[in-house]
Enzyme design. Structure first.
Site, PDB file in Angstrom:
ATOM      1  N   ASP A 107      53.996  54.288  28.179  1.00  0.00           N
ATOM      2  CA  ASP A 107      54.514  54.505  29.528  1.00  0.00           C
ATOM      3  C   ASP A 107      53.627  55.556  30.210  1.00  0.00           C
ATOM      4  O   ASP A 107      53.396  56.620  29.641  1.00  0.00           O
ATOM      5  CB  ASP A 107      55.959  55.013  29.359  1.00  0.00           C
ATOM      6  N   LYS A 160      41.015  50.707  45.550  1.00  0.00           N
ATOM      7  CA  LYS A 160      41.678  50.780  46.842  1.00  0.00           C
ATOM      8  C   LYS A 160      43.085  50.178  46.741  1.00  0.00           C
ATOM      9  O   LYS A 160      43.302  49.389  45.816  1.00  0.00           O
ATOM     10  CB  LYS A 160      40.842  50.080  47.898  1.00  0.00           C
ATOM     11  N   ASP A 189      35.041  50.555  46.219  1.00  0.00           N
ATOM     12  CA  ASP A 189      35.147  49.570  47.293  1.00  0.00           C
ATOM     13  C   ASP A 189      34.139  48.525  46.843  1.00  0.00           C
ATOM     14  O   ASP A 189      32.928  48.778  46.873  1.00  0.00           O
ATOM     15  CB  ASP A 189      34.743  50.189  48.629  1.00  0.00           C
ATOM     16  N   HIS A 190      34.609  47.372  46.392  1.00  0.00           N
ATOM     17  CA  HIS A 190      33.673  46.477  45.698  1.00  0.00           C
ATOM     18  C   HIS A 190      32.545  45.997  46.607  1.00  0.00           C
ATOM     19  O   HIS A 190      31.513  45.546  46.132  1.00  0.00           O
ATOM     20  CB  HIS A 190      34.400  45.304  45.026  1.00  0.00           C
ATOM     21  N   LYS A 194      27.951  45.019  46.280  1.00  0.00           N
ATOM     22  CA  LYS A 194      27.350  43.726  46.637  1.00  0.00           C
ATOM     23  C   LYS A 194      25.859  43.904  46.897  1.00  0.00           C
ATOM     24  O   LYS A 194      25.446  44.817  47.607  1.00  0.00           O
ATOM     25  CB  LYS A 194      28.020  43.159  47.890  1.00  0.00           C
ATOM     26  N   GLU A 228      37.456  33.847  55.835  1.00  0.00           N
ATOM     27  CA  GLU A 228      37.946  33.306  54.565  1.00  0.00           C
ATOM     28  C   GLU A 228      38.742  32.040  54.866  1.00  0.00           C
ATOM     29  O   GLU A 228      39.615  32.053  55.734  1.00  0.00           O
ATOM     30  CB  GLU A 228      38.831  34.339  53.852  1.00  0.00           C
ATOM     31  N   ASP A 247      43.411  45.859  54.751  1.00  0.00           N
ATOM     32  CA  ASP A 247      42.947  45.164  53.546  1.00  0.00           C
ATOM     33  C   ASP A 247      41.419  45.119  53.476  1.00  0.00           C
ATOM     34  O   ASP A 247      40.839  45.364  52.421  1.00  0.00           O
ATOM     35  CB  ASP A 247      43.527  43.745  53.529  1.00  0.00           C
ATOM     36  N   HIS A 252      35.956  47.552  53.439  1.00  0.00           N
ATOM     37  CA  HIS A 252      34.791  46.687  53.221  1.00  0.00           C
ATOM     38  C   HIS A 252      33.896  46.565  54.472  1.00  0.00           C
ATOM     39  O   HIS A 252      32.681  46.714  54.394  1.00  0.00           O
ATOM     40  CB  HIS A 252      35.212  45.273  52.825  1.00  0.00           C
ATOM     41  N   LYS A 338      42.038  35.210  57.539  1.00  0.00           N
ATOM     42  CA  LYS A 338      42.340  34.251  56.470  1.00  0.00           C
ATOM     43  C   LYS A 338      42.621  32.912  57.142  1.00  0.00           C
ATOM     44  O   LYS A 338      43.032  32.856  58.298  1.00  0.00           O
ATOM     45  CB  LYS A 338      43.572  34.712  55.695  1.00  0.00           C
TER      46      LYS A 338
HETATM   47  C1  BG6 Z   1      39.827  42.243  48.719  1.00  0.00           C
HETATM   48  C2  BG6 Z   1      40.967  41.861  49.602  1.00  0.00           C
HETATM   49  O1  BG6 Z   1      39.664  43.632  48.665  1.00  0.00           O
HETATM   50  O2  BG6 Z   1      38.623  41.653  49.205  1.00  0.00           O
HETATM   51  C3  BG6 Z   1      41.096  40.358  49.717  1.00  0.00           C
HETATM   52  O3  BG6 Z   1      42.182  42.407  49.087  1.00  0.00           O
HETATM   53  C4  BG6 Z   1      39.774  39.758  50.145  1.00  0.00           C
HETATM   54  O4  BG6 Z   1      42.119  40.006  50.636  1.00  0.00           O
HETATM   55  C5  BG6 Z   1      38.652  40.243  49.242  1.00  0.00           C
HETATM   56  O5  BG6 Z   1      39.895  38.342  50.067  1.00  0.00           O
HETATM   57  C6  BG6 Z   1      37.301  39.763  49.721  1.00  0.00           C
HETATM   58  O6  BG6 Z   1      36.302  40.132  48.813  1.00  0.00           O
HETATM   59  P1  BG6 Z   1      35.179  39.102  48.384  1.00  0.00           P
HETATM   60  O7  BG6 Z   1      34.175  39.885  47.641  1.00  0.00           O
HETATM   61  O8  BG6 Z   1      35.856  38.073  47.538  1.00  0.00           O
HETATM   62  O9  BG6 Z   1      34.658  38.525  49.656  1.00  0.00           O
END
Ligand code: BG6
Length: 494
Positions: A107, A160, A189-190, A194, A228, A247, A252, A338
């Protein structure tokens, strides 16, 4: 002794890699909190496996979660998760990876969990703690680590969202800073992992032909599109309190703005790069709510987890103004949504209209030149120029395209890049708190007074009101429709 002169070409400047490498020390254990969750299933196992394959994994991996699992169950789960991403498993690589794994059930609110963790990691002195857990639990875990004496030399990697507005972002940081220093926090922040994003900086600053044109002297506007084609699907519970602005825009897409607009960092070390990014953000004005269009796709309200009367936006378009010598008067238009017609992310510079000359032209208004950096699902560069064509009377727009996949291949996936960077202690690709706060500051007026969301049919380009946003600067262009990477299947996965 003869005096020697050093030309700029031969002067031995420290490379970005050397500057980055100075403070790096490899982790001696990697601990993932929340290893039984969705993010681990979709991203973490595959990324770690691929790092193993590339010989870049060099320490034990401890998974921590509340579920009562055994390490065997974790290994089987990891294997299934990696296979489900489409990765072909190499038995030796997987076996090596699986041997690194151990599992600790506990936990997160219980001090005993951290005592057992301390035993499990033994005499490790440079742990990385990866918190792939909901942000409400960040402080609980970091406090637990700190009280068990595990946080002193640790790196703490968090996912995030970093707050839901400026005040909550500050409160979260204040809480974390009670236990760890800002330099120990690695905020993911992915987008910063990239390849295309890093490519923007290289394109801009290592090409004499390109650098000068990224400015108000040549450009009419900059357009960033993150489209998207899929919807919110099974993420209603997460998405409905969040919406498109929080989001993907404040994080991003602001990273894309930073890469497109910041000045060249004077050194390659992480703090200097982050300083350049923050300097840019400070020049961005708070967004005017009159320059913001929200949309919600028809059918969104029927999704599980979405409030029946939700006004959450699944589409956002807005106009940013940057007040500095390079960018004043060049709006940055951002749109994301989206259930749009395609999945495609790009940065597009739209150049000023050329003059209408008597020479060889008709009444046609030329298409403005455009330079496009395609970021997703594959990376590439496109130049749109006017040219004389034999198959058409007169002049027409032509496209000069380059796919990175055909020119040396795509890079590793963002999570491979980021998890590896956290392990070696390179914080370049992680967000610093002052940048997080600046991004919230810029967007805060939109959160304070959200305009009503217009509905739009799935498969369209969002509400027509977004077209009026760009009035005076032509229209929305593109996006440049993706072609699949030809060399690295799945390379564009996060
Ligand atoms: C995420 C969001 O952080 O990034 C999603 O929560 C989004 O909603 C996604 O679709 C997009 O990332 P990528 O790299 O798949 O374009």
């Amino acid at each position: 002794m003869a005096k020697t002169t050093t030309s700029p070409e031969t002067h031995p400047a420290p490379s970005a890699a050397t500057a980055r490498g100075r403070d790096q020390q490899p982790a001696d254990v990697f601990v993932a909190f929340g290893i039984t969750g969705d993010l681990a299933k979709l991203m973490t196992f595959r990324s770690l496996y691929r790092l193993e394959q590339r010989g870049l994994l060099d320490c034990p991996i401890v998974g921590v979660a509340v579920d009562d699992w055994t390490v065997d169950r974790l290994r089987k789960h990891a294997r299934a998760a990696i296979e489900a991403t489409g990765e072909q498993i190499d038995k030796d690589v997987f076996d090596r990876f699986a041997r690194r794994l151990s599992y600790l059930a506990g936990d997160f609110g219980d001090a005993a969990t951290y005592e057992r963790l301390a035993k499990a990691i033994g005499d490790a002195t440079l742990p990385v703690f990866y918190l792939e857990i909901p942000p409400v639990l960040f402080a609980t875990v970091v406090r637990g680590l700190s009280e068990a004496g595990l946080a002193k030399t640790a790196r703490v990697v968090v996912e995030k969202p970093f707050g839901h507005d400026l005040a909550s972002a500050r409160a979260l940081a204040d809480e974390l800073h009670r236990y760890v220093d800002e330099s120990q926090l690695y905020r993911i922040d992915h987008y910063l992992g990239k390849m295309g994003l890093e490519e923007i900086l290289h394109l801009r600053f290592q090409n004499t032909i390109l650098e000068p044109v990224w400015s108000r002297n040549y450009l009419s506007c900059v357009q960033i599109t993150m489209a998207e084609s899929f919807g919110v699907e099974d993420r209603g519970h997460f998405y409905d309190p969040v919406g498109a602005l929080r989001d993907v825009v404040v994080n991003h897409l602001m990273q894309v703005v930073a890469a497109a607009a910041m000045e060249a960092p004077s050194r390659g070390d992480p703090e200097t790069i982050k300083d350049a990014q923050v300097a840019l953000f400070r020049a961005v004005a708070d967004v005017d709510p009159a320059h913001y269009v929200r949309g919600q796709y028809d059918g969104y309200l029927g999704i599980d987890g979405v409030a029946p009367d939700s006004t959450t936006e699944t589409y956002a378009a807005l106009r940013l103004e940057i007040e500095n010598w390079r960018w004043s008067g060049v709006p940055f238009f951002i749109r994301t949504g989206k259930r749009l017609p395609v999945t495609q992310t790009e940065l597009r510079l739209v150049f000023k209209q050329p003059p209408r000359l008597g020479f060889g032209t008709t009444d046609r208004l030329p298409e403005p030149n455009q330079l496009v950096v395609k970021l997703d699902p594959s990376t590439g560069i496109r130049l749109v120029v006017d040219a004389h064509r034999a198959d058409k009377p007169g002049i027409a727009a032509i496209e000069l395209d380059m796919e990175f996949a055909d020119e040396g291949g795509e890079g590793p996936t963002p999570y491979e890049t980021l998890l590896h960077a956290a392990m070696i202690g390179d914080s370049t690709h992680f967000t610093r708190q002052d940048a997080v706060e600046e991004a919230w500051r810029i967007m805060q007026p939109l959160l304070d007074a959200p305009a009503p969301a217009h509905s739009y049919p799935p498969g369209t380009w969002g509400p027509p009101a977004a077209d009026t946003l760009v009035a005076g600067h032509g229209r929305w262009h593109g996006p440049w429709i993706a072609t699949l990477p030809t060399t690295t299947p799945g390379a564009s996965m996060r």
